[in-house]
Motif scaffolding. Structure first.
Motif, PDB file in Angstrom:
ATOM      1  N   ALA A  77       0.788  -1.128  -0.071  1.00  0.00           N
ATOM      2  CA  ALA A  77      -0.098  -0.025   0.022  1.00  0.00           C
ATOM      3  C   ALA A  77       0.903   1.171  -0.136  1.00  0.00           C
ATOM      4  CB  ALA A  77      -1.194   0.175   1.469  1.00  0.00           C
ATOM      5  N   GLU A  78       1.872   1.192   0.875  1.00  0.00           N
ATOM      6  CA  GLU A  78       2.643   2.413   0.915  1.00  0.00           C
ATOM      7  C   GLU A  78       3.505   2.431  -0.318  1.00  0.00           C
ATOM      8  OE1 GLU A  78       2.253   4.682   3.175  1.00  0.00           O
ATOM      9  OE2 GLU A  78       1.197   3.450   4.590  1.00  0.00           O
ATOM     10  N   LEU A  79       4.049   1.495  -0.994  1.00  0.00           N
ATOM     11  CA  LEU A  79       4.478   1.551  -2.192  1.00  0.00           C
ATOM     12  C   LEU A  79       3.586   2.335  -3.316  1.00  0.00           C
ATOM     13  CD1 LEU A  79       6.798  -1.881  -2.306  1.00  0.00           C
ATOM     14  CD2 LEU A  79       7.664   0.537  -2.291  1.00  0.00           C
ATOM     15  N   HIS A  94      -7.133  -9.884   4.900  1.00  0.00           N
ATOM     16  CA  HIS A  94      -6.654  -8.555   5.344  1.00  0.00           C
ATOM     17  C   HIS A  94      -7.295  -7.420   4.465  1.00  0.00           C
ATOM     18  CE1 HIS A  94      -3.208  -9.266   8.398  1.00  0.00           C
ATOM     19  NE2 HIS A  94      -3.452 -10.338   7.898  1.00  0.00           N
ATOM     20  N   LEU A  95      -7.470  -7.698   3.249  1.00  0.00           N
ATOM     21  CA  LEU A  95      -7.970  -6.516   2.484  1.00  0.00           C
ATOM     22  C   LEU A  95      -9.747  -6.482   2.194  1.00  0.00           C
ATOM     23  CD1 LEU A  95      -5.185  -6.306  -0.159  1.00  0.00           C
ATOM     24  CD2 LEU A  95      -5.483  -4.653   1.539  1.00  0.00           C
ATOM     25  N   GLY A  96     -10.158  -7.447   2.868  1.00  0.00           N
ATOM     26  CA  GLY A  96     -11.686  -7.485   2.949  1.00  0.00           C
ATOM     27  C   GLY A  96     -12.135  -8.014   1.798  1.00  0.00           C
ATOM     28  N   LEU A  97     -11.627  -8.715   0.871  1.00  0.00           N
ATOM     29  CA  LEU A  97     -11.802  -9.097  -0.453  1.00  0.00           C
ATOM     30  C   LEU A  97     -12.873 -10.505  -0.354  1.00  0.00           C
ATOM     31  CD1 LEU A  97      -8.471  -8.877  -2.402  1.00  0.00           C
ATOM     32  CD2 LEU A  97     -10.403  -7.289  -2.141  1.00  0.00           C
ATOM     33  N   LEU A  98     -13.734 -10.769  -1.236  1.00  0.00           N
ATOM     34  CA  LEU A  98     -14.402 -12.028  -1.349  1.00  0.00           C
ATOM     35  C   LEU A  98     -13.681 -12.996  -2.312  1.00  0.00           C
ATOM     36  CD1 LEU A  98     -18.120 -10.679  -1.621  1.00  0.00           C
ATOM     37  CD2 LEU A  98     -17.061 -11.664   0.375  1.00  0.00           C
ATOM     38  N   ALA A 106      -7.563  -2.206  11.370  1.00  0.00           N
ATOM     39  CA  ALA A 106      -7.397  -2.379  10.183  1.00  0.00           C
ATOM     40  C   ALA A 106      -8.019  -3.616   9.684  1.00  0.00           C
ATOM     41  CB  ALA A 106      -5.853  -2.145   9.693  1.00  0.00           C
ATOM     42  N   LEU A 107      -7.705  -4.629  10.445  1.00  0.00           N
ATOM     43  CA  LEU A 107      -8.044  -5.863   9.864  1.00  0.00           C
ATOM     44  C   LEU A 107      -9.739  -5.921   9.946  1.00  0.00           C
ATOM     45  CD1 LEU A 107      -7.347  -9.064   9.146  1.00  0.00           C
ATOM     46  CD2 LEU A 107      -7.039  -9.593  11.674  1.00  0.00           C
ATOM     47  N   GLN A 108     -10.411  -5.525  10.883  1.00  0.00           N
ATOM     48  CA  GLN A 108     -11.662  -5.689  11.267  1.00  0.00           C
ATOM     49  C   GLN A 108     -12.511  -4.892  10.165  1.00  0.00           C
ATOM     50  OE1 GLN A 108     -13.123  -3.740  14.760  1.00  0.00           O
ATOM     51  NE2 GLN A 108     -15.091  -4.774  14.782  1.00  0.00           N
ATOM     52  N   ALA A 109     -11.884  -3.718   9.557  1.00  0.00           N
ATOM     53  CA  ALA A 109     -12.705  -3.068   8.703  1.00  0.00           C
ATOM     54  C   ALA A 109     -12.185  -3.375   7.174  1.00  0.00           C
ATOM     55  CB  ALA A 109     -12.047  -1.461   8.778  1.00  0.00           C
ATOM     56  N   GLN A 126      -9.069  -2.953   5.761  1.00  0.00           N
ATOM     57  CA  GLN A 126      -8.307  -1.829   5.397  1.00  0.00           C
ATOM     58  C   GLN A 126      -6.926  -1.823   5.788  1.00  0.00           C
ATOM     59  OE1 GLN A 126     -10.184   1.384   7.377  1.00  0.00           O
ATOM     60  NE2 GLN A 126     -11.818   1.959   5.762  1.00  0.00           N
ATOM     61  N   VAL A 127      -6.021  -1.059   4.826  1.00  0.00           N
ATOM     62  CA  VAL A 127      -4.793  -0.820   5.281  1.00  0.00           C
ATOM     63  C   VAL A 127      -4.602   0.121   6.403  1.00  0.00           C
ATOM     64  CG1 VAL A 127      -4.081  -1.565   2.847  1.00  0.00           C
ATOM     65  CG2 VAL A 127      -4.248   0.925   3.449  1.00  0.00           C
ATOM     66  N   LEU A 128      -3.482   0.049   6.966  1.00  0.00           N
ATOM     67  CA  LEU A 128      -3.366   1.059   8.223  1.00  0.00           C
ATOM     68  C   LEU A 128      -3.226   2.633   7.503  1.00  0.00           C
ATOM     69  CD1 LEU A 128      -0.298  -0.681   9.844  1.00  0.00           C
ATOM     70  CD2 LEU A 128      -2.309  -0.487  10.646  1.00  0.00           C
TER      71      LEU A 128
END
Length: 447
Positions: free
Chosen positions: A188-190, A212-216, A405-408, A410-412
């Motif tokens: 994400a930062e890159l 981690h990214l909330g993908l199906l 972040a994990l719950q949502a 999302q990334v940090l």
């Protein structure tokens, strides 16, 4: 002319075997095999020079091609399907139509396959391991004044790593040192620096980037890409179709999701994964790969009906490590995790030189190490770690931000933009952002 002995299997309308024998040339048929499995077995037991595969060439994959080449066989195929001949040519196999005269086949069996394979004979050798030349940063984490929050006790001004690109592998010790968290947020930062980034989940034990990214995770993107590579059809368009595009906070990257079920690890064959990394390296500035910690040979590898033996479950990790330009090797700061990291460097099974590993200590906190944890761990590493190496960076313990972040999904940068952990990972990516401690101090002073 040197004699050329041939193993063959299959038949179409033309009897090519009889036609070759009728030439009375240096090409002789040593054995007619029932199917490709028998031919592969014969290749390992005989001293044949070439293989002639006629019809039903759909079973010829890159791995099969590699096995025949390892047995010292030149490969010639005959197919009455134009698209199939084109696919085989991409794998470096000389392919002809059913109407090809025996004299042409004889010439190909002797030497034409070698010339045809020049376009794509073997996987290109993995690039030399890129050894980062930045000055090692061994920083002391003295107790901050004014009762700073626990998550900032070991936060320091990060020094960015400029020019981080190529294949970047996140590896480390067993025991969840934070490989996937670091991989996702590093990608994400890159991406936030403007780089085109591909994030790959190659963990054959517990793939979790999609979570981690909330993908199906309806399908495994990495399996789709490896399958295309195995059959010679992987290009950048096919790769992008297998990937999922993820956007966050004005930036984005593409993601090859991992295996939804661990038992599918046999789909990640080493040559296919290597080709995937080669294509990705050519079209993306940064390719971030999350792998499992285990690299030991798998003593329980499955049996494949065609090739008889499947690659071990851990060959995906080994393939990524050997192809990497940068290898971030993670171990947690607690005594058990730090000891595991030291022992990892002492293993005789390391697939790359230890000096090419870039060591990160994660979950850094005073409660596990004591005062000045950076200094203590750096001094311990100087005594116990490999000569000429040092801990490159320390990632602070920040469970609250990671949980949010994990719950949502999302990334940090989205869920906890001021997280000390986020700032330190951004430094690894070469992205400078304001230091959170300084902002918190200014608020306190204003109050």
């Amino acid at each position: 002319m040197r004699r050329c002995t041939v193993l063959t299997t299959g038949q179409l309308a033309t009897d090519h075997v009889a036609a070759l024998e009728a030439l009375h040339s240096a090409v002789t048929i040593q054995r007619r095999c029932q199917d490709l499995a028998e031919l592969l077995a014969a290749a390992r037991l005989t001293q044949a020079d070439a293989a002639l595969i006629i019809g039903e060439t759909e079973v010829i994959t890159d791995s099969v091609h590699a096995q025949l080449q390892q047995a010292g066989l030149r490969i010639v195929a005959i197919s009455d399907v134009t698209a199939e001949r084109s696919r085989l040519a991409k794998l470096g196999i000389a392919a002809f139509s059913d109407e090809t005269p025996a004299s042409t086949l004889a010439e190909a069996l002797q030497d034409e396959a070698d010339r045809t394979g020049d376009d794509h004979p073997e996987l290109p050798p993995p690039p030399a391991q890129a050894v980062d030349t930045q000055q090692q940063r061994l920083r002391d984490g003295a107790q901050p004044a004014g009762g700073e929050p626990e998550t900032e006790l070991v936060q320091d001004e990060p020094t960015p790593t400029a020019g981080l690109s190529g294949v970047i592998v996140l590896w480390g010790t067993p025991g969840a040192p934070g490989r996937t968290t670091t991989a996702v947020n590093l990608a994400a930062e890159l991406a936030r620096t403007g780089a085109e980034v591909l994030l790959i989940d190659a963990d054959t034990h517990a793939a979790s980037i999609a979570l981690h990214l909330g993908l199906l995770q309806e399908s495994a993107g990495i399996a789709q890409a490896c399958r295309a590579a195995e059959f010679g059809g992987l290009d950048i368009e096919t790769l992008r179709q297998a990937a999922t595009e993820v956007e966050f906070d004005g930036a984005g990257c593409e993601v090859l999701t991992g295996l939804p079920r661990p038992e599918r690890w046999t789909e990640l064959r080493p040559r296919a994964l290597q080709r995937l990394l080669d294509v990705a390296r050519t079209h993306y500035r940064a390719v971030v790969v999350d792998i499992a910690s285990d690299i030991q040979p798998d003593q329980h590898a499955g049996i494949d009906e065609l090739t008889e033996v499947t690659p071990g479950r851990n060959t995906a990790a080994l393939t990524a490590l050997k192809a990497a330009d940068h290898i971030f090797t993670l171990g947690s700061a607690d005594p058990q995790g730090f000891t595991r990291l030291v022992k990892l460097t002492q293993s005789e099974d390391l697939p790359v030189p230890v000096e090419n590993l870039r060591f990160l200590v994660t979950k850094l906190r005073k409660s596990a190490v004591g005062r000045a944890p950076r200094r203590q761990l750096s001094e311990a590493w100087a005594q116990l770690g490999p000569a000429g190496t040092a801990i490159e960076d320390f990632l602070p313990w920040d469970p609250g931000s990671c949980d949010a972040a994990l719950q949502a999904g999302q990334v940090l940068a989205e869920a906890a933009a001021d997280s000390p952990l986020r700032h330190q990972i951004a430094a690894l990516a070469g992205a400078r952002i304001p230091n959170p401690r300084r902002r918190l101090r200014s608020r306190r002073e204003a109050a």
